[in-house]
Design a protein around this motif. Structure first.
Motif, mmCIF file in Angstrom:
data_model
loop_
_atom_site.group_PDB
_atom_site.id
_atom_site.type_symbol
_atom_site.label_atom_id
_atom_site.label_comp_id
_atom_site.label_asym_id
_atom_site.label_seq_id
_atom_site.Cartn_x
_atom_site.Cartn_y
_atom_site.Cartn_z
ATOM 1 N N ILE A 190 0.839 -1.210 0.000
ATOM 2 C CA ILE A 190 0.000 0.000 0.000
ATOM 3 C C ILE A 190 0.870 1.255 0.000
ATOM 4 C CG2 ILE A 190 -1.585 1.353 1.431
ATOM 5 C CD1 ILE A 190 -2.826 -1.401 2.271
ATOM 6 N N LEU A 191 1.925 1.254 0.801
ATOM 7 C CA LEU A 191 2.824 2.417 0.842
ATOM 8 C C LEU A 191 3.508 2.635 -0.505
ATOM 9 C CD1 LEU A 191 4.429 1.975 4.382
ATOM 10 C CD2 LEU A 191 2.775 3.724 3.675
ATOM 11 N N LYS A 192 3.921 1.558 -1.153
ATOM 12 C CA LYS A 192 4.549 1.693 -2.483
ATOM 13 C C LYS A 192 3.555 2.238 -3.507
ATOM 14 C CE LYS A 192 8.289 -1.670 -2.278
ATOM 15 N NZ LYS A 192 8.823 -2.933 -2.816
ATOM 16 N N MET A 193 2.300 1.782 -3.411
ATOM 17 C CA MET A 193 1.272 2.239 -4.368
ATOM 18 C C MET A 193 0.882 3.688 -4.147
ATOM 19 S SD MET A 193 -1.337 -1.037 -4.802
ATOM 20 C CE MET A 193 -2.610 -0.032 -4.135
ATOM 21 N N THR A 194 0.684 4.069 -2.886
ATOM 22 C CA THR A 194 0.158 5.406 -2.594
ATOM 23 C C THR A 194 1.240 6.467 -2.457
ATOM 24 O OG1 THR A 194 0.128 4.918 -0.219
ATOM 25 C CG2 THR A 194 -1.899 4.480 -1.461
ATOM 26 N N GLN A 195 2.462 6.062 -2.108
ATOM 27 C CA GLN A 195 3.590 6.985 -1.926
ATOM 28 C C GLN A 195 3.207 8.239 -1.129
ATOM 29 O OE1 GLN A 195 7.104 6.858 -2.846
ATOM 30 N NE2 GLN A 195 6.402 4.768 -2.588
ATOM 31 N N PRO A 196 2.798 8.084 0.135
ATOM 32 C CA PRO A 196 2.460 9.261 0.940
ATOM 33 C C PRO A 196 3.707 10.104 1.213
ATOM 34 C CG PRO A 196 2.539 7.304 2.318
ATOM 35 C CD PRO A 196 2.704 6.841 0.909
ATOM 36 N N ASP A 197 3.490 11.380 1.492
ATOM 37 C CA ASP A 197 4.605 12.272 1.823
ATOM 38 C C ASP A 197 5.177 11.956 3.205
ATOM 39 O OD1 ASP A 197 4.334 13.732 -0.555
ATOM 40 O OD2 ASP A 197 2.768 14.969 0.333
ATOM 41 N N ILE A 198 4.293 11.537 4.118
ATOM 42 C CA ILE A 198 4.687 11.292 5.512
ATOM 43 C C ILE A 198 4.005 10.020 6.004
ATOM 44 C CG2 ILE A 198 4.518 12.138 7.896
ATOM 45 C CD1 ILE A 198 4.350 14.966 6.751
ATOM 46 N N VAL A 199 4.729 9.248 6.796
ATOM 47 C CA VAL A 199 4.124 8.165 7.568
ATOM 48 C C VAL A 199 4.404 8.475 9.024
ATOM 49 C CG1 VAL A 199 4.273 5.718 8.191
ATOM 50 C CG2 VAL A 199 4.260 6.382 5.792
ATOM 51 N N HIS A 200 3.344 8.419 9.836
ATOM 52 C CA HIS A 200 3.470 8.679 11.267
ATOM 53 C C HIS A 200 3.107 7.395 12.003
ATOM 54 C CE1 HIS A 200 1.802 10.722 15.102
ATOM 55 N NE2 HIS A 200 3.056 10.369 15.260
ATOM 56 N N THR A 201 4.043 6.891 12.799
ATOM 57 C CA THR A 201 3.779 5.671 13.567
ATOM 58 C C THR A 201 3.601 6.012 15.037
ATOM 59 O OG1 THR A 201 6.120 5.190 13.978
ATOM 60 C CG2 THR A 201 5.154 4.294 11.964
ATOM 61 N N TYR A 202 2.831 5.158 15.725
ATOM 62 C CA TYR A 202 2.548 5.385 17.138
ATOM 63 C C TYR A 202 2.406 4.029 17.811
ATOM 64 C CZ TYR A 202 0.269 7.213 21.301
ATOM 65 O OH TYR A 202 -0.033 7.533 22.591
ATOM 66 N N LEU A 203 3.047 3.835 18.900
ATOM 67 C CA LEU A 203 3.087 2.623 19.711
ATOM 68 C C LEU A 203 4.175 1.675 19.202
ATOM 69 C CD1 LEU A 203 -0.669 2.009 20.496
ATOM 70 C CD2 LEU A 203 1.032 3.116 21.927
ATOM 71 N N ASN A 204 4.584 0.770 20.055
ATOM 72 C CA ASN A 204 5.799 -0.014 19.863
ATOM 73 C C ASN A 204 5.879 -0.769 18.545
ATOM 74 O OD1 ASN A 204 6.126 0.838 22.482
ATOM 75 N ND2 ASN A 204 5.573 -1.118 23.363
ATOM 76 N N ARG A 232 9.531 10.905 4.529
ATOM 77 C CA ARG A 232 9.478 11.407 5.899
ATOM 78 C C ARG A 232 8.742 10.414 6.788
ATOM 79 N NH1 ARG A 232 8.858 14.429 2.552
ATOM 80 N NH2 ARG A 232 8.278 16.408 1.961
ATOM 81 N N ILE A 233 9.439 9.986 7.834
ATOM 82 C CA ILE A 233 8.866 9.027 8.775
ATOM 83 C C ILE A 233 8.935 9.662 10.160
ATOM 84 C CG2 ILE A 233 9.004 6.700 9.735
ATOM 85 C CD1 ILE A 233 10.684 5.963 7.194
ATOM 86 N N ILE A 234 7.777 9.781 10.803
ATOM 87 C CA ILE A 234 7.686 10.383 12.130
ATOM 88 C C ILE A 234 7.174 9.322 13.093
ATOM 89 C CG2 ILE A 234 6.529 12.162 13.513
ATOM 90 C CD1 ILE A 234 6.292 13.785 10.896
ATOM 91 N N THR A 235 7.828 9.194 14.244
ATOM 92 C CA THR A 235 7.345 8.279 15.276
ATOM 93 C C THR A 235 6.991 9.084 16.516
ATOM 94 O OG1 THR A 235 9.496 7.840 16.280
ATOM 95 C CG2 THR A 235 8.859 6.430 14.468
ATOM 96 N N SER A 236 6.108 8.540 17.316
ATOM 97 C CA SER A 236 5.714 9.188 18.573
ATOM 98 C C SER A 236 5.992 8.249 19.722
ATOM 99 C CB SER A 236 4.229 9.543 18.549
ATOM 100 O OG SER A 236 3.993 10.549 17.606
ATOM 101 N N ARG A 237 6.476 8.820 20.805
ATOM 102 C CA ARG A 237 6.752 8.041 22.005
ATOM 103 C C ARG A 237 5.953 8.618 23.149
ATOM 104 N NH1 ARG A 237 11.635 5.670 20.357
ATOM 105 N NH2 ARG A 237 11.163 5.237 18.184
ATOM 106 N N ARG A 238 5.268 7.749 23.875
ATOM 107 C CA ARG A 238 4.422 8.213 24.970
ATOM 108 C C ARG A 238 4.857 7.678 26.320
ATOM 109 N NH1 ARG A 238 0.415 4.568 26.688
ATOM 110 N NH2 ARG A 238 0.522 2.634 25.543
ATOM 111 N N ASP A 239 5.881 6.808 26.317
ATOM 112 C CA ASP A 239 6.332 6.262 27.592
ATOM 113 C C ASP A 239 7.847 6.079 27.557
ATOM 114 O OD1 ASP A 239 7.084 3.684 26.498
ATOM 115 O OD2 ASP A 239 4.952 3.218 26.421
ATOM 116 N N MET A 240 8.395 5.677 28.690
ATOM 117 C CA MET A 240 9.853 5.563 28.793
ATOM 118 C C MET A 240 10.339 4.141 28.527
ATOM 119 S SD MET A 240 10.304 8.449 31.745
ATOM 120 C CE MET A 240 11.025 7.423 32.889
ATOM 121 N N GLY A 241 9.447 3.280 28.076
ATOM 122 C CA GLY A 241 9.845 1.953 27.633
ATOM 123 C C GLY A 241 10.031 0.913 28.710
#
Length: 131
Positions: free
Chosen positions: A26-40, A57-66
């Motif tokens: 899906i990512l190869k087909m749609t080629q988004p400008d940004i992917v944002h991931t959340y959770l481990n 552009r790949i953005i990740t979010s962290r909500r805890d200290m692991g």
């Protein structure tokens, strides 16, 4: 443009790998400008899939200290930090716990909720006054 989200089954389920390869397709087909991931799991497999698909552009979010992360996932996240464009952290404590290279320093999310004005309400709620 349209914003699209995708959920995948747990990594412990056999259909996870089908979902992972579907995500790459899906990512190869749609080629988004940004992917944002959340959770481990997304912070590991979403970053890998995005890199394979050539997302700029790949953005990740962290909500805890692991503290509750498996050692394997924590190691993979640390390694993959260098594949991300930005890492968004919800607090300075989380920011300090994220180990990244100098060119990719984590950013703390500045928008938060001021707790002090709500303190009396929260104390009354927790005391069972409204139940």
């Amino acid at each position: 443009k349209k914003i699209r989200s995708m959920s995948m089954p747990s990594i412990r389920k056999p259909l996870f790998w089908k979902g992972f390869f579907d995500l790459i397709r899906i990512l190869k087909m749609t080629q988004p400008d940004i992917v944002h991931t959340y959770l481990n799991t997304a912070n590991v497999f979403g970053v890998i899939a995005s890199k394979i698909a050539g997302i700029p552009r790949i953005i990740t979010s962290r909500r805890d200290m692991g503290h509750f992360r498996s050692k394997r996932i924590a190691l993979l996240e640390r390694i993959l930090n260098n594949w991300t464009t930005k890492i968004i952290c919800v607090s300075n404590a989380v920011k300090k716990s994220v180990i990244v290279s100098l060119e990719n320093q984590p950013r703390m999310l500045q928008k938060g909720v001021e707790v002090l004005p709500w303190r009396m309400f929260i104390e009354r709620l927790w005391s069972g006054e409204f139940c």
